[in-house]
Design an enzyme around this catalytic site. Sequence first.
Site, mmCIF file in Angstrom:
data_model
loop_
_atom_site.group_PDB
_atom_site.id
_atom_site.type_symbol
_atom_site.label_atom_id
_atom_site.label_comp_id
_atom_site.label_asym_id
_atom_site.label_seq_id
_atom_site.Cartn_x
_atom_site.Cartn_y
_atom_site.Cartn_z
ATOM 1 N N HIS A 141 0.827 -1.209 0.000
ATOM 2 C CA HIS A 141 0.000 0.000 0.000
ATOM 3 C C HIS A 141 0.864 1.263 0.000
ATOM 4 C CE1 HIS A 141 -4.142 -1.465 0.320
ATOM 5 N NE2 HIS A 141 -3.674 -2.438 1.072
ATOM 6 N N GLU B 107 -6.235 -12.688 0.444
ATOM 7 C CA GLU B 107 -6.971 -11.422 0.475
ATOM 8 C C GLU B 107 -7.571 -11.204 -0.914
ATOM 9 O OE1 GLU B 107 -4.600 -8.153 1.840
ATOM 10 O OE2 GLU B 107 -4.471 -8.911 3.891
#
Length: 252
Positions: free
Chosen positions: A159, A215
Amino acid sequence: MRSLRRFGIIAIVLAVAMGGGVFVVNRKQPDDTTNPATGSTAPSFDKQKYATTDPVSMWVVVNKTRPLNPKTYAPGDLIIPSLPLRLGSGNGEMQLRAPAAQALEAMAAAAQNEAGLKLMLASGYRSYNLQVSVYNAEVKSYGQAKADTESARPGYSEHQTGLAADIEPASRKCEVADCFGSTPEGQWLAANAYKYGFIIRYLPDKQGVTGYRAEPWHVRYIGTELSNELHKQGITTLEEFFDLPAAPHYLQ
């Protein structure tokens, strides 16, 4: 020169004596592929076109053994993509690097036009300092061992590159949850993300390679050139494609 000529004459005589055949050395590289229809040779995929260590590179590989360098890296081309956002547009987490943001917009538009599905950005760029808070909260809630399977330490997070995004339905059903993979949005994303330069980064059978549990909502932008090559070869992790060591654990 005379000795070379003499050698050439001897070679020709030997070739004739062996039946007149001419032996041709195939200089094609082992990784080249030949088109059976045309006989032409296509060059192999250039895995070194972009760096896998430079945080600015679309192909940077970040995992538990490959931190960002520097660990406090912050991209300089962050923008807010034009699609539904989980948080307000003034929130820094709703940003992505420009190429990833534009690709996400195109992907969301395709999901809407092709399947009537509305995708939402749940989380995008996270600064080093924000990741400190996110990771510490995970450790406090679940303990460090479990936190390390589902949250990156500061400086080790995709991220932070601005190239990773968490996706959810605009309805917020199965928001950043395992069940997202079973929703129409999650299934469409898994089948189509590569067309827009994304991969599902953390898959159920690859925790031993990537270091993180599945995920289905987490996509990583790598550009269509690389995403299509991974899809074509049936390879699902950056580590395996670039022949990098698996990263199930932090080195320290």
